[in-house]
Design a protein around this motif. Structure first.
Motif, short mmCIF file in Angstrom:
data_model
loop_
_atom_site.label_atom_id
_atom_site.label_comp_id
_atom_site.label_asym_id
_atom_site.label_seq_id
_atom_site.Cartn_x
_atom_site.Cartn_y
_atom_site.Cartn_z
N PHE A 6 48.01 9.46 36.67
CA PHE A 6 48.81 9.67 37.87
C PHE A 6 50.29 9.93 37.54
N ILE A 7 50.80 9.18 36.53
CA ILE A 7 52.22 9.33 36.18
C ILE A 7 52.48 10.73 35.61
N LEU A 8 51.42 11.37 35.06
CA LEU A 8 51.62 12.71 34.48
C LEU A 8 51.63 13.80 35.55
N VAL A 9 51.03 13.49 36.70
CA VAL A 9 50.84 14.54 37.71
C VAL A 9 52.17 15.03 38.29
N HIS A 10 53.04 14.08 38.69
CA HIS A 10 54.24 14.54 39.41
C HIS A 10 55.23 15.30 38.51
N PRO A 11 55.47 14.86 37.24
CA PRO A 11 56.34 15.68 36.40
C PRO A 11 55.74 17.07 36.13
N VAL A 59 54.40 8.22 45.74
CA VAL A 59 53.32 7.23 45.76
C VAL A 59 53.39 6.36 44.50
N TRP A 60 53.69 6.99 43.36
CA TRP A 60 53.87 6.19 42.13
C TRP A 60 55.02 5.20 42.33
N ASP A 61 56.11 5.70 42.91
CA ASP A 61 57.28 4.87 43.17
C ASP A 61 56.88 3.65 44.01
N ALA A 67 56.42 -2.86 38.67
CA ALA A 67 56.19 -3.53 37.39
C ALA A 67 57.14 -2.97 36.33
N ASP A 68 57.29 -1.63 36.30
CA ASP A 68 58.18 -1.00 35.32
C ASP A 68 59.63 -1.42 35.56
N LYS A 69 60.00 -1.51 36.84
CA LYS A 69 61.38 -1.89 37.18
C LYS A 69 61.67 -3.30 36.65
N THR A 87 68.94 7.78 41.57
CA THR A 87 69.33 9.20 41.60
C THR A 87 68.11 10.07 41.91
N LYS A 88 66.99 9.79 41.22
CA LYS A 88 65.77 10.59 41.46
C LYS A 88 65.35 10.56 42.92
N GLU A 89 65.31 9.37 43.50
CA GLU A 89 64.84 9.23 44.89
C GLU A 89 65.67 10.09 45.86
N MET A 135 66.11 16.18 37.43
CA MET A 135 65.04 15.23 37.78
C MET A 135 64.23 14.88 36.55
N GLU A 136 63.96 15.91 35.76
CA GLU A 136 63.20 15.74 34.50
C GLU A 136 63.96 14.78 33.57
N GLY A 137 65.28 15.05 33.43
CA GLY A 137 66.11 14.21 32.56
C GLY A 137 66.16 12.78 33.05
N ALA A 138 66.28 12.61 34.38
CA ALA A 138 66.32 11.25 34.94
C ALA A 138 64.99 10.55 34.68
N GLY A 139 63.88 11.31 34.78
CA GLY A 139 62.56 10.75 34.49
C GLY A 139 62.47 10.31 33.04
N ALA A 140 63.03 11.13 32.13
CA ALA A 140 62.99 10.77 30.71
C ALA A 140 63.79 9.49 30.46
C1 HEM Z 1 61.27 18.01 40.15
C2 HEM Z 1 60.70 16.85 40.41
C3 HEM Z 1 60.43 15.76 39.39
C4 HEM Z 1 60.35 15.81 38.02
C5 HEM Z 1 60.50 17.05 37.13
C6 HEM Z 1 60.10 14.48 37.55
C7 HEM Z 1 59.96 14.11 36.22
C8 HEM Z 1 59.69 12.84 35.76
C9 HEM Z 1 59.47 12.46 34.39
C10 HEM Z 1 59.48 13.41 33.20
C11 HEM Z 1 59.24 11.12 34.33
C12 HEM Z 1 58.96 10.27 33.09
C13 HEM Z 1 57.47 10.05 32.99
C14 HEM Z 1 57.10 9.16 31.83
O1 HEM Z 1 57.73 8.12 31.62
O2 HEM Z 1 56.16 9.52 31.13
C15 HEM Z 1 59.34 10.64 35.68
C16 HEM Z 1 59.21 9.33 36.04
C17 HEM Z 1 59.23 8.85 37.34
N1 HEM Z 1 59.40 9.61 38.49
FE1 HEM Z 1 59.70 11.61 38.56
N2 HEM Z 1 60.04 13.64 38.64
C18 HEM Z 1 60.22 14.38 39.77
C19 HEM Z 1 60.21 13.92 41.08
C20 HEM Z 1 60.04 12.60 41.46
C21 HEM Z 1 60.02 12.11 42.81
C22 HEM Z 1 60.19 12.96 44.06
C23 HEM Z 1 59.82 10.78 42.75
C24 HEM Z 1 59.74 9.84 43.93
C25 HEM Z 1 60.72 9.11 44.26
C26 HEM Z 1 59.70 10.40 41.37
C27 HEM Z 1 59.48 9.13 40.89
C28 HEM Z 1 59.34 8.76 39.57
C29 HEM Z 1 59.12 7.41 39.10
C30 HEM Z 1 58.98 6.16 39.97
C31 HEM Z 1 59.07 7.46 37.71
C32 HEM Z 1 58.99 6.27 36.76
C33 HEM Z 1 57.67 6.06 36.22
C34 HEM Z 1 57.72 4.77 35.41
O3 HEM Z 1 58.06 4.83 34.22
O4 HEM Z 1 57.45 3.73 36.01
N3 HEM Z 1 59.84 11.55 40.60
N4 HEM Z 1 59.61 11.70 36.53
#
Ligand code: HEM
Lengths: 156, 123
Positions: A6-11, A59-61, A67-69, A87-89, A135-140
């Protein structure tokens, strides 16, 4: 396992959206009937992919991030991780609206004749790419914050 | 001013007028309206987030009343974007003007969001 998938789907959806926006940008460099047809397909693709990214990340959020937080806040990257998540939200709202605006510009923008409309198309597509990469950078940063916290807890 | 603006001010796409609009700056009116509504929606999102960061009780109340921020902030922005976008406005704006507004509002709201997120994380 399903949770990990599931975590892979949104990125993945988000990055595909970024690539589709880059496609629109490149097609807008020279507009004719063929490129305009492809731009219409690509711009709708951007909107659909970003619309899907929204609940996929959200939904992941809501369900799993808690737990991750908790782990992040025990680690040395607590400030960075929390900043990245907040920032992502909120930054995603900009990505989403730009992605929905893009097809409006492409379909209604008089692109064949108007240089201004072409410039606007490239601007909006370029901003989807840049904000999507942010968003990608913030996810990383988020992912690393969890990892660094675990290393720290394990005394590594 | 005259010819160029006379065409541009109609704000209608070329096919709507049944002819090719040769004005290099002309854009369809929905493009201008939605460009302006985009700016209002993203700036409103950023300002609301900044207020919540300054008043954490408001943030807690909003989460209880409307659910998670990822959901209600985007829904609010979508309502503003589509609600205002269908109101004809910005008919005098060309592509460059709308592009400048879109860039300016994106950069400004992005910076406000980053600052508010950092303030919230500092607690
Ligand atoms: C252009 C859109 C987005 C991109 C490219 C993106 C990319 C990423 C990436 C690369 C990660 C790291 C995944 C990992 O640790 O393997 C991540 C994590 C995460 N993203 Fe996004 N994201 C996007 C939109 C969103 C949105 C809309 C939300 C909802 C608020 C969201 C919520 C999260 C959360 C909660 C995590 C943390 C997962 C964890 O480590 O617990 N992302 N995202």
């Amino acid at each position: 396992m399903l949770k990990d998938l599931f975590i892979l789907v949104h990125p993945t959806l988000g990055v595909l959206g970024v690539l589709a926006a880059l496609w629109v940008f490149v097609e807008a460099l020279k507009v004719n009937d063929d490129t305009l047809r492809r731009m219409k397909i690509a711009s709708v693709t951007v909107a659909v992919l970003m619309l899907l990214t929204w609940p996929a990340g959200g939904v992941w959020d809501s369900l799993f991030y808690g737990a991750d937080k908790a782990v992040i806040e025990k680690g040395p990257w607590a400030f960075l991780g929390d900043t990245a998540m907040e920032t992502k939200e909120h930054l995603f709202v900009i990505v989403l609206l730009l992605s929905l605006y893009l097809p409006i510009v492409v379909f209604a923008g008089n692109l064949r004749a108007s240089r201004g409309a072409r410039l606007l198309t490239m601007t909006v597509a370029g901003l989807v790419v840049l904000s999507g990469l942010a968003m990608e950078g913030a996810g990383a940063v988020l992912g690393l914050s969890v990892k660094v916290a675990f290393f720290n807890l394990m005394g590594a | 001013m005259s010819t160029t603006h006379a065409i541009k001010d109609t704000g209608a796409p070329a096919h709507a007028a049944g002819r090719e609009n040769k004005d290099p700056e002309a854009i369809g009116r929905p493009v201008a309206s939605f460009g302006l509504s985009f700016a209002v929606a993203v700036l409103a999102t950023a300002v609301i987030f900044a207020i919540k960061a300054a008043e954490p009780e408001l943030d807690e109340w909003a989460e209880e009343a409307f659910g998670h921020a990822w959901f209600y902030q985007a829904v609010l922005a979508l309502v503003l974007f589509f609600g205002l976008g269908f109101i004809p406005m910005g008919g005098r704006l060309g592509g460059r003007g709308v592009a400048a507004i879109v860039i300016g509002s994106t950069v400004a709201s992005g910076l406000i969001i980053l600052a508010a997120a950092a303030a919230l994380a500092l607690g």
